[in-house]
Design a protein around this motif. Structure first.
Motif, PDB file in Angstrom:
ATOM      1  N   PRO A 247     -44.494   1.927  12.316  1.00  0.00           N
ATOM      2  CA  PRO A 247     -45.077   2.019  10.974  1.00  0.00           C
ATOM      3  C   PRO A 247     -45.356   0.668  10.328  1.00  0.00           C
ATOM      4  O   PRO A 247     -46.323   0.532   9.576  1.00  0.00           O
ATOM      5  CB  PRO A 247     -44.011   2.803  10.187  1.00  0.00           C
TER       6      PRO A 247
ATOM      7  N   LYS B 190     -44.644  10.890  10.263  1.00  0.00           N
ATOM      8  CA  LYS B 190     -43.420  10.085  10.202  1.00  0.00           C
ATOM      9  C   LYS B 190     -43.699   8.628  10.552  1.00  0.00           C
ATOM     10  O   LYS B 190     -42.995   7.730  10.078  1.00  0.00           O
ATOM     11  CB  LYS B 190     -42.358  10.654  11.161  1.00  0.00           C
TER      12      LYS B 190
ATOM     13  N   LEU C 282     -47.004   7.350  10.378  1.00  0.00           N
ATOM     14  CA  LEU C 282     -48.297   6.998   9.783  1.00  0.00           C
ATOM     15  C   LEU C 282     -49.381   6.831  10.847  1.00  0.00           C
ATOM     16  O   LEU C 282     -50.126   5.843  10.867  1.00  0.00           O
ATOM     17  CB  LEU C 282     -48.181   5.712   8.954  1.00  0.00           C
TER      18      LEU C 282
ATOM     19  N   SER D  14     -54.597   4.800   0.943  1.00  0.00           N
ATOM     20  CA  SER D  14     -53.994   4.228   2.146  1.00  0.00           C
ATOM     21  C   SER D  14     -54.863   3.140   2.764  1.00  0.00           C
ATOM     22  O   SER D  14     -54.476   2.550   3.769  1.00  0.00           O
ATOM     23  CB  SER D  14     -53.742   5.329   3.184  1.00  0.00           C
TER      24      SER D  14
ATOM     25  N   LEU E  50     -44.076  12.809   6.369  1.00  0.00           N
ATOM     26  CA  LEU E  50     -43.966  11.534   5.661  1.00  0.00           C
ATOM     27  C   LEU E  50     -42.696  11.497   4.814  1.00  0.00           C
ATOM     28  O   LEU E  50     -41.951  10.513   4.829  1.00  0.00           O
ATOM     29  CB  LEU E  50     -45.203  11.323   4.791  1.00  0.00           C
TER      30      LEU E  50
ATOM     31  N   VAL F 274     -39.486   8.956   5.090  1.00  0.00           N
ATOM     32  CA  VAL F 274     -39.095   8.116   3.956  1.00  0.00           C
ATOM     33  C   VAL F 274     -37.632   8.353   3.573  1.00  0.00           C
ATOM     34  O   VAL F 274     -36.888   7.399   3.298  1.00  0.00           O
ATOM     35  CB  VAL F 274     -40.019   8.380   2.758  1.00  0.00           C
TER      36      VAL F 274
ATOM     37  N   VAL G  32     -40.987   9.856  -2.419  1.00  0.00           N
ATOM     38  CA  VAL G  32     -41.375   8.459  -2.294  1.00  0.00           C
ATOM     39  C   VAL G  32     -40.991   7.665  -3.541  1.00  0.00           C
ATOM     40  O   VAL G  32     -40.548   6.512  -3.445  1.00  0.00           O
ATOM     41  CB  VAL G  32     -42.887   8.350  -2.009  1.00  0.00           C
TER      42      VAL G  32
ATOM     43  N   TYR H 157     -45.912   3.790   3.215  1.00  0.00           N
ATOM     44  CA  TYR H 157     -45.635   5.208   3.002  1.00  0.00           C
ATOM     45  C   TYR H 157     -46.016   5.633   1.579  1.00  0.00           C
ATOM     46  O   TYR H 157     -46.506   6.742   1.360  1.00  0.00           O
ATOM     47  CB  TYR H 157     -44.156   5.498   3.256  1.00  0.00           C
TER      48      TYR H 157
ATOM     49  N   TRP I 242     -49.784   6.098   1.486  1.00  0.00           N
ATOM     50  CA  TRP I 242     -50.169   7.315   2.202  1.00  0.00           C
ATOM     51  C   TRP I 242     -49.743   8.563   1.433  1.00  0.00           C
ATOM     52  O   TRP I 242     -50.469   9.563   1.411  1.00  0.00           O
ATOM     53  CB  TRP I 242     -49.546   7.317   3.598  1.00  0.00           C
TER      54      TRP I 242
END
Length: 385
Positions: free
Chosen positions: A25, A83, A85, A201, A245, A249, A333, A354, A357
């Motif tokens: 990532p 997970k 990206l 993103s 995602l 995170v 997030v 993250y 995204w």
């Protein structure tokens, strides 16, 4: 009731984990560090690996080189992709191919599906309409002209529009009862103009402008329910991306707070930190259970309404999944950013990627309040016995 995944679904999941294990990532292009688009193309090397692992053909029948699996299997793979990206049009291409298989004519299936299964033909979908707020099918009109169809209108925020070979465009047929068709529009053609747009993103999107674009009858799907099915599949897949995602995170946050010490103790042991993390864990579990309910309904022969599938059409289950995913991914997030402190904003650390995204997914899903209203309308229209 059996909530376990089948052996075939588990095999798809394990294959996905093996492919995505090689994606770092912190190596994904960052919108904070790159002006304009973060890249000219999606990750073609990763796309080739997905094709080699037969993960682009999960939903397609064996006659097209596929595995004949269902949307649940696709969502398992999408969860793993988010997970790390993964920068690939996995959702859009697989969903579009599945719609072609379910509703397209035999000639269209023969022309597109086997190539899509091998990753040679890439598909995307124009699902945002002209403003992002109204139905995508209302943004473009289609009128028959001999054996062809003529398309006019604008679709905004089309993912991978510059990279896909075909964009599936929903349009309202003006010559009949205003039914919705799906047209496979090639990337280049007379009357078609692409204008650059950018997601949070940093990925390049496309504004698709259609001025009397001619599409042959072979590349148009007129079957009832095709757009509803494709739209619900895209929404459910986006929920799977949000879940993946958020899971990634929360794992990062758990690891960081377990190592970061204050007053001689890991901050994870502080009650305020533990309670916030626990709340986000609950969000993820709610996102998960509503996702699998929607994916299961999409996989069921009875997608339209009552029966073994449930008293509401599948759009009701999709609406519930979107409610939890849109709010849940934002909360996860935001809490991660808070618990990481200033370290979370450091561009040498992947959390900011993250965050970018997650905002894109939140915007793609739309506001939870709108989905709550749609769910309310469905409940009002269907008597629950």
């Amino acid at each position: 009731m059996d909530f376990t995944f089948t052996e075939e679904q588990q095999a798809a999941l394990e294959a996905a984990k093996a492919v995505f294990a090689g994606v770092a990532p912190d190596g994904v292009p960052s919108p904070a560090l790159t002006p304009g688009a973060v890249a000219e193309d999606f990750d073609r090397a990763l796309w080739a690996k997905l094709a080699d692992a037969d993960l682009l053909s999960l939903l397609l029948a064996p006659e097209y080189g596929g595995s004949g699996l269902d949307p649940i299997a696709l969502c398992l793979v999408l969860r793993e992709s988010a997970k790390v990206l993964a920068r690939v049009p996995l959702l859009e291409s697989c969903a579009a191919a599945h719609a072609v298989q379910a509703y397209g004519a035999a000639e269209l299936k023969e022309a597109v599906l086997a190539s899509a299964a091998r990753g040679e033909t890439v598909l995307t979908v124009a699902a945002n309409g002209s403003t992002g707020h109204d139905g995508a099918e209302l943004a473009v009109t289609a009128r028959p002209d001999g054996d062809d169809w003529i398309l006019d209108g604008v679709q905004t925020g089309v993912p991978w529009a510059y990279d896909a070979d075909f964009t599936v465009v929903p349009a309202t047929a003006t010559a009949d009862d205003s039914s919705t068709i799906l047209a496979l529009v090639p990337r280049a053609g007379a009357g078609l103009v692409l204008a650059e747009q950018f997601s949070t993103s940093g990925e390049r999107l496309g504004e698709l402008r259609l001025d009397s674009v001619r599409v042959g009858a072979r590349d148009v799907i007129t079957a009832d329910g095709a757009w509803d099915f494709l739209r619900d599949l895209l929404a459910t897949g986006t929920c799977a991306l949000a879940l993946g995602l958020g899971t990634g995170v929360l794992g990062m946050t758990s690891e960081y707070t377990s190592k970061r010490e204050q007053f001689g103790f890991p901050v994870a042991t502080f009650q305020a930190v533990a309670m916030q993390a626990a709340d986000r864990y609950i969000d993820l579990r709610a996102m998960e259970v509503t996702l699998w309910q929607a994916a299961w309904r999409l996989s069921s022969p009875d997608r339209a309404g009552a029966g073994n599938g449930g008293p509401l059409p599948v759009s009701g289950d999709v609406a519930v999944a979107k409610i939890w995913a849109a709010d849940g991914v934002r909360r996860v997030v935001q809490t991660a950013q808070h618990l990481h402190g200033g370290f979370g904003a450091d561009t040498d650390y992947p959390l900011h990627r993250y965050h970018a995204w997650a905002k894109h997914l939140e915007l793609a899903l739309g506001p939870a309040a709108a989905h709550e209203e749609a769910l309310g309308d469905l409940l009002a229209a269907h008597t629950l016995g």
